[in-house]
Design a protein around this motif. Structure first.
Motif, PDB file in Angstrom:
ATOM      1  N   VAL A 728       0.856  -1.189   0.000  1.00  0.00           N
ATOM      2  CA  VAL A 728       0.000   0.000   0.000  1.00  0.00           C
ATOM      3  C   VAL A 728       0.890   1.237   0.000  1.00  0.00           C
ATOM      4  CG1 VAL A 728      -1.833   1.267   1.179  1.00  0.00           C
ATOM      5  CG2 VAL A 728      -1.793  -1.235   1.271  1.00  0.00           C
ATOM      6  N   ILE A 729       0.708   2.087  -1.003  1.00  0.00           N
ATOM      7  CA  ILE A 729       1.527   3.296  -1.170  1.00  0.00           C
ATOM      8  C   ILE A 729       0.642   4.505  -0.908  1.00  0.00           C
ATOM      9  CG2 ILE A 729       2.883   4.656  -2.811  1.00  0.00           C
ATOM     10  CD1 ILE A 729       3.445   1.961  -4.254  1.00  0.00           C
ATOM     11  N   VAL A 730       1.114   5.396  -0.031  1.00  0.00           N
ATOM     12  CA  VAL A 730       0.330   6.581   0.316  1.00  0.00           C
ATOM     13  C   VAL A 730       0.465   7.635  -0.771  1.00  0.00           C
ATOM     14  CG1 VAL A 730       2.184   7.665   1.662  1.00  0.00           C
ATOM     15  CG2 VAL A 730      -0.186   8.257   2.131  1.00  0.00           C
ATOM     16  N   LEU A 731      -0.648   8.256  -1.124  1.00  0.00           N
ATOM     17  CA  LEU A 731      -0.679   9.399  -2.039  1.00  0.00           C
ATOM     18  C   LEU A 731      -0.913  10.650  -1.206  1.00  0.00           C
ATOM     19  CD1 LEU A 731      -2.964   8.113  -4.937  1.00  0.00           C
ATOM     20  CD2 LEU A 731      -0.566   8.745  -5.154  1.00  0.00           C
ATOM     21  N   THR A 732      -0.041  11.631  -1.284  1.00  0.00           N
ATOM     22  CA  THR A 732      -0.201  12.820  -0.453  1.00  0.00           C
ATOM     23  C   THR A 732       0.532  14.009  -1.048  1.00  0.00           C
ATOM     24  OG1 THR A 732       0.204  13.761   1.752  1.00  0.00           O
ATOM     25  CG2 THR A 732       1.789  12.150   0.955  1.00  0.00           C
ATOM     26  N   GLY A 738      10.637  14.409   6.312  1.00  0.00           N
ATOM     27  CA  GLY A 738      10.163  13.604   7.424  1.00  0.00           C
ATOM     28  C   GLY A 738       8.800  12.992   7.197  1.00  0.00           C
ATOM     29  N   ALA A 739       8.073  13.474   6.154  1.00  0.00           N
ATOM     30  CA  ALA A 739       6.730  12.938   5.908  1.00  0.00           C
ATOM     31  C   ALA A 739       6.803  11.454   5.567  1.00  0.00           C
ATOM     32  CB  ALA A 739       6.044  13.716   4.789  1.00  0.00           C
ATOM     33  N   LYS A 740       7.779  11.087   4.722  1.00  0.00           N
ATOM     34  CA  LYS A 740       7.886   9.686   4.315  1.00  0.00           C
ATOM     35  C   LYS A 740       8.102   8.784   5.521  1.00  0.00           C
ATOM     36  CE  LYS A 740      10.395   6.525   1.256  1.00  0.00           C
ATOM     37  NZ  LYS A 740      11.421   6.398   0.204  1.00  0.00           N
ATOM     38  N   GLU A 741       8.994   9.182   6.420  1.00  0.00           N
ATOM     39  CA  GLU A 741       9.262   8.366   7.605  1.00  0.00           C
ATOM     40  C   GLU A 741       8.010   8.191   8.448  1.00  0.00           C
ATOM     41  OE1 GLU A 741      11.049  10.849   6.549  1.00  0.00           O
ATOM     42  OE2 GLU A 741      13.207  10.480   6.706  1.00  0.00           O
ATOM     43  N   ASN A 742       7.215   9.277   8.580  1.00  0.00           N
ATOM     44  CA  ASN A 742       5.991   9.192   9.373  1.00  0.00           C
ATOM     45  C   ASN A 742       4.990   8.227   8.748  1.00  0.00           C
ATOM     46  OD1 ASN A 742       6.941  11.036  11.234  1.00  0.00           O
ATOM     47  ND2 ASN A 742       6.119  12.792  10.139  1.00  0.00           N
ATOM     48  N   TYR A 743       4.862   8.274   7.420  1.00  0.00           N
ATOM     49  CA  TYR A 743       3.926   7.375   6.759  1.00  0.00           C
ATOM     50  C   TYR A 743       4.398   5.924   6.850  1.00  0.00           C
ATOM     51  CZ  TYR A 743       1.327  11.324   4.814  1.00  0.00           C
ATOM     52  OH  TYR A 743       0.560  12.440   4.666  1.00  0.00           O
ATOM     53  N   LEU A 744       5.701   5.699   6.712  1.00  0.00           N
ATOM     54  CA  LEU A 744       6.223   4.337   6.844  1.00  0.00           C
ATOM     55  C   LEU A 744       5.974   3.805   8.254  1.00  0.00           C
ATOM     56  CD1 LEU A 744       9.617   4.579   4.902  1.00  0.00           C
ATOM     57  CD2 LEU A 744       7.449   3.632   4.101  1.00  0.00           C
ATOM     58  N   LYS A 745       6.085   4.701   9.240  1.00  0.00           N
ATOM     59  CA  LYS A 745       5.843   4.294  10.617  1.00  0.00           C
ATOM     60  C   LYS A 745       4.382   3.896  10.827  1.00  0.00           C
ATOM     61  CE  LYS A 745       7.776   6.921  13.599  1.00  0.00           C
ATOM     62  NZ  LYS A 745       8.035   8.069  14.492  1.00  0.00           N
ATOM     63  N   GLU A 746       3.477   4.543  10.092  1.00  0.00           N
ATOM     64  CA  GLU A 746       2.050   4.205  10.193  1.00  0.00           C
ATOM     65  C   GLU A 746       1.736   2.856   9.553  1.00  0.00           C
ATOM     66  OE1 GLU A 746      -0.260   5.566  11.819  1.00  0.00           O
ATOM     67  OE2 GLU A 746       0.547   7.529  12.357  1.00  0.00           O
ATOM     68  N   ASP A 750       5.265   2.524   0.963  1.00  0.00           N
ATOM     69  CA  ASP A 750       6.048   3.540   0.249  1.00  0.00           C
ATOM     70  C   ASP A 750       5.236   4.829   0.188  1.00  0.00           C
ATOM     71  OD1 ASP A 750       8.175   4.682  -1.147  1.00  0.00           O
ATOM     72  OD2 ASP A 750       8.494   2.865  -2.329  1.00  0.00           O
ATOM     73  N   PHE A 751       5.809   5.822  -0.489  1.00  0.00           N
ATOM     74  CA  PHE A 751       5.301   7.192  -0.430  1.00  0.00           C
ATOM     75  C   PHE A 751       5.398   7.804  -1.822  1.00  0.00           C
ATOM     76  CE2 PHE A 751       6.709  11.603  -0.263  1.00  0.00           C
ATOM     77  CZ  PHE A 751       5.864  12.212   0.642  1.00  0.00           C
ATOM     78  N   LEU A 752       4.282   8.397  -2.308  1.00  0.00           N
ATOM     79  CA  LEU A 752       4.272   9.068  -3.607  1.00  0.00           C
ATOM     80  C   LEU A 752       3.596  10.422  -3.435  1.00  0.00           C
ATOM     81  CD1 LEU A 752       4.980   8.833  -6.634  1.00  0.00           C
ATOM     82  CD2 LEU A 752       2.682   7.918  -7.006  1.00  0.00           C
ATOM     83  N   SER A 753       4.323  11.483  -3.780  1.00  0.00           N
ATOM     84  CA  SER A 753       3.796  12.831  -3.573  1.00  0.00           C
ATOM     85  C   SER A 753       2.924  13.258  -4.740  1.00  0.00           C
ATOM     86  CB  SER A 753       4.950  13.818  -3.388  1.00  0.00           C
ATOM     87  OG  SER A 753       5.762  13.857  -4.536  1.00  0.00           O
ATOM     88  N   LYS A 754       1.986  14.182  -4.437  1.00  0.00           N
ATOM     89  CA  LYS A 754       1.109  14.767  -5.453  1.00  0.00           C
ATOM     90  C   LYS A 754       1.484  16.231  -5.650  1.00  0.00           C
ATOM     91  CE  LYS A 754      -2.886  13.768  -3.516  1.00  0.00           C
ATOM     92  NZ  LYS A 754      -4.330  13.589  -3.311  1.00  0.00           N
TER      93      LYS A 754
END
Length: 922
Positions: A728-732, A738-746, A750-754
């Motif tokens: 599951v990859i977050v869209l934000t 630090g945002a990526k680390e926070n999302y990984l902790k949740e 992975d992390f994909l920016s908009k």
């Protein structure tokens, strides 16, 4: 030094123990106040009333009935051995005369002049026994304006006058201690109020609490009856004690209203009006001698009780919402004070005379001390939180600024990349290369500032993950090699062949540390070489890696080495003024190493070169060794993904409440032949993942009702569903440091920016899809033809005020997709405006700000997607205003934003009509 500190604490503890033991062994008879003898004179008294009746009292104290204004006489005989001594006893609210051997020797209240009222007051009477006393017949006449006061007699004592005074002080010693504690508490609370006022935290009603304690201290001091020893104006004391009693509920109510109970405003105002009316009415009635304070004291007692009940009820109501330590302490303190006061009020109506503040004094001391502790703790917490808030505000400011800076930088670098790809002119490519280099430098400076801010605020955290050591070194080599080559430097790397390659740790921070060291080495080396070596030793299941970066650069003077680790510090500024940098890199490096349990070692010879080294313990997760580093690098390069792939059997779920965002990703994946499914809410996502299997899920964070984080947690907590192990990859749009680390902790993978950049989306899918679903890449000529076709069509787009089509093309690099997306945006302009307007009207309701923020976030994303950068910027300001609860900014900017938002209906009208005509062939 540590040993001396421990010794000091040990010595202090021994001394305290000795003092406590000495105090424990102390005998009360050894007190100075206990010297001399005091004899009770309680037996043999006879009471005579106006009707001629006599009554033997046998022993004192005595509580009898009497009429208001009735004269009651006490008679007895004083033994001859008490000549020249002093008889003392307490009288309450009555006038009295004393005769010994038919000679008047004392009177109280018979000839006093009172400006206001007729209250005679309470006093400890000191009656000197004449030295020439013969028979010793004593006669005491007592009269009171109140019923049942004249016939109340306390214990009597005979002693030398100084012994009598000391005895009175001794009997009130504990009471004096309690009064002093209340007074000290009042002073401390005043000081705390001053500190809070100066620090801008607000006094929380502390001024009223300190006034309450001060008022209570005066009240209880008067009740001890010892003040008359120093100043004999008993009329003043009598008035003051009633005035203090009237003020108690006023100050207490004002404090709790200011500190906790603004929500009970109507009840508070009503009770406060009654309290103030009581004070004014009693003052007027006393002044005109209509009623006396004593006759109205029951009203003050009732108001004290009602105030206490109101406060306790409010606290109990508040405890249903929150039940913190502070609330429990305040409830405890209130119950203590109320219990003590009630006991004293009951005693005053039963016994009429005596120390009527005994229990209330002790309870109020407990209340005052508890409240001092509560507010000292609260002040320290507020100070700590204000420091954190300032650090957080600085971090938010830097994060916001970085976001605003990165957006144009990414646009510049994106356009610059197009120039480098398309242009064949050597000098233009040279200019473009310089722009790219400067842009990358600017990005690195922004990243340094953000990392420093996070470390300073204590929010930098390590994120442990499995990684390949060869891959980390390979990435560093690729990054540094070009820089070294541009300066004509030799760059070499050596890695021990027997080191394990599969490790666990924070590889992101490791790359950052080594990158800082290597970049500095290249920057400060004008000729010669830069060498990176990696070695290590095994330690059970771990390996202790040793990293060294050696250069032949300008070197560092011995006295300047400590400056390396200071923030914003640059060595030999004049000498190195041409070298860019913030002066934060080494400070960040040392702090990151400290977090990892390591430290940086520096060796340098001025003008000859430097060596930076550190050791790092990492867990071994794969026993495969590095082997020949050059061969491993070649293997890594063979597996590097080149853009373009087919995945016709792959199923990807896009979860986003914004339809345009879903369609964009859907269309971006058309060329990859991926099967795309859509969900517009968290609940719909949960329903879909329970019914069918997906190979990859893109999940938006900011969604109404159930956001992406909650959706993920519910998904992970579901048992036995087809997508249990699906990445599951977050869209934000929250792409700050630090945002990526926070999302990984949740729990995200992975992390994909908009707004989504096509290349990043493609790489993300390639990384996470199972290898068996990936097929051969598209032919290069087809890709080039599609890109060239898109660019030529972009030039034919009409000019629209407020929209940058080049920026749009960065995210919508397909003309059909671009036209569809802009058309969808045009259709939802008015609907979105009305929704935000409705939420704006409900901004003060519960969760009103949260709903407003989600909507502003969605409008920001939509505007940015079609290239309406100024409009997206306004929406971003409103989004963060809602996040920070800045209602005033929202009220100021929302009308202007809605007007600007609706203006795009006219701005895009011609574009939509034109594209519709082209589509229909008219």
């Amino acid at each position: 030094m540590k040993y001396f500190q421990r010794a000091a604490w040990l010595i202090l503890a021994i001394q305290i123990i000795m003092l406590v033991l000495e105090l424990w062994a102390f005998q009360i008879e050894d007190m100075t106040l206990s010297k001399g003898t005091q004899d009770a004179f309680d037996d043999g008294w006879v009471m005579m009333r106006e009707d001629g009746t006599r009554e033997d009292l046998h022993t004192l104290p005595y509580i009898g009935k009497s009429k208001a204004g009735e004269t009651v006489v006490l008679e007895n005989t004083i033994p001859q051995e008490y000549k020249g001594q002093t008889l003392y006893f307490l009288s309450a609210d009555k006038q009295l005369r004393v005769w010994i051997d038919d000679r008047e020797v004392y009177e109280f209240g018979m000839t006093d002049k009172r400006l206001f009222g007729h209250t005679p007051g309470s006093i400890v009477n000191f009656i000197d026994i004449p030295t020439d006393m013969k028979q010793g017949n004593i006669r005491i006449e007592m009269v009171s304006p109140y019923a049942d006061y004249a016939a109340v007699v306390t214990k009597m004592t005979i002693a030398d006058r100084d012994i009598a005074i000391m005895g009175l002080l001794k009997s009130n010693l504990l009471n004096i201690v309690f009064c002093v504690l209340i007074l000290i508490s009042a002073i401390i609370l005043i000081l705390l109020a001053v500190v809070e006022k100066i620090s801008g935290q607000g006094t929380q009603g502390l001024v009223y609490l300190s006034l309450y304690c001060l008022d209570a201290a005066f009240y209880y001091f008067i009740e001890t009856k010892i003040l008359s020893i120093f100043y004999g104006n008993q009329t003043l004391y009598s008035m003051l004690v009633f005035m203090c009693l009237m003020l108690m509920p006023l100050f207490l109510m004002l404090y709790y209203e200011r500190s906790r109970m603004g929500e009970y405003n109507r009840r508070y105002q009503l009770l406060l009006m009654v309290i103030c009316a009581n004070i004014f009415i009693q003052l007027i009635l006393q002044a005109f001698d209509i009623f006396d304070f004593m006759e109205m004291v029951s009203v003050s007692h009732v108001l004290v009780f009602l105030t206490s009940v109101f406060i306790v009820a409010s606290f109990l109501e508040a405890s249903k919402k929150t039940n913190g330590v502070r609330l429990r302490l305040e409830i405890f303190a209130l119950f203590c004070m109320i219990a003590g006061s009630i006991m004293d009020i009951i005693r005053s109506y039963l016994f009429k005379v005596g120390d009527m503040g005994k229990y209330g004094r002790m309870a109020t001391a407990i209340f005052s001390i508890t409240m001092v502790i509560v507010h000292i703790v609260a002040l320290s917490k507020n100070y700590a939180s204000s420091v954190e808030e300032r650090a957080a505000a600085k971090g938010r400011f830097l994060a916001h600024m970085s976001h605003e800076i990165r957006t144009p930088i990414h646009a510049v670098l994106g356009m610059d990349e197009m120039i480098l790809r398309e242009s064949g002119e050597p000098f233009i490519r040279e200019y473009a290369a310089d722009i790219y280099s400067a842009g990358q430098t600017l990005l690195s400076l922004v990243n340094d500032i953000l990392d420093f801010s996070k470390i300073e605020s204590g929010k930098m955290e390590l994120v442990m993950a499995d990684y390949d050591l060869c891959s980390v070194i390979h990435d560093l080599v690729n990054m540094i090699f070009m820089r070294a080559q541009e300066k004509g430097l030799e760059f070499s790397v050596s890695v021990e062949a027997d080191l394990p390659s599969g490790l666990r740790g924070d590889d992101v921070r490791l790359r950052q540390i080594l990158s800082n060291l290597l970049t500095n080495a290249v920057k400060y080396t004008n000729e010669g070489s830069v060498h990176l070596s990696v070695s290590g030793v095994r330690d059970a299941e771990d390996v202790i890696l040793h990293f060294e970066v050696v250069d032949t650069g300008i070197g560092i003077k011995k006295e300047d080495i400590p400056k390396l680790f200071e923030e914003f510090e640059r060595i030999e500024e004049k000498r190195n003024r041409s070298i860019e940098g913030t002066g934060l890199g080494m400070n960040i490096t040392t702090q990151l190493l400290h977090m990892m349990g390591s430290r940086l070692c520096v060796e340098s010879v001025y003008a000859k070169g430097s060596k930076f080294s550190f050791d790092l313990r990492q867990q071994v997760v794969n026993e495969n060794v590095v082997g020949n580093f050059k061969e491993r690098v070649e293997q890594i390069r063979d597996h590097v993904h080149e853009a373009g792939f087919y995945a016709p059997d792959a199923k990807v779920l896009i979860v986003d409440d914004n339809e345009i965002n879903r369609k964009v990703i859907h269309n971006l994946l058309k060329q990859n032949r991926v099967q795309v499914f859509e969900a517009e809410s968290g609940q719909e996502c949960l329903d879909m993942v329970r019914q069918q299997s997906f190979d990859l899920i893109f999940l938006d964070h900011m969604m109404p009702e159930m956001d992406g984080v909650e959706t993920l947690h519910r998904m992970r907590n579901t048992d036995d569903y087809p997508c249990k192990y699906t990445p599951v990859i977050v869209l934000t749009a929250n792409a700050v440091a630090g945002a990526k680390e926070n999302y990984l902790k949740e729990g995200f993978d992975d992390f994909l920016s908009k707004p989504v950049i096509p290349g990043k989306l493609e790489n993300m899918i390639f990384t996470w899809l199972p290898e068996e679903l990936l097929q051969d890449t598209l032919p290069e000529e087809d890709i080039s033809w599609e890109e060239e076709l898109g660019r030529s069509e972009l030039e034919d787009l009409p000019v629209v005020d407020g929209i940058d089509w080049n920026y749009t093309w960065l995210h919508l690099s397909d003309m059909e997709l671009l036209e569809y997306t802009v058309g969808e945006f045009y259709l939802m302009i008015e609907e979105s405006a009305e929704e935000l307007e409705n939420l704006y009207q409900k901004i003060d309701e519960d969760d009103g700000l949260a709903a407003y923020r989600v909507k502003a976030h969605g409008m920001k994303s939509s505007a940015a997607l079609i290239g309406a950068v100024p409009l997206a910027g306004m929406a971003k300001i409103l989004e963060f205003a809602a996040k920070e609860h800045n209602v005033e900014k929202i009220r100021t900017l929302t009308p202007a934003f809605l007007e600007e938002w609706r203006s795009y209906k006219n701005k895009l009208k011609n574009f939509v009509i034109l594209k519709e005509e082209e589509r229909t062939g008219r």
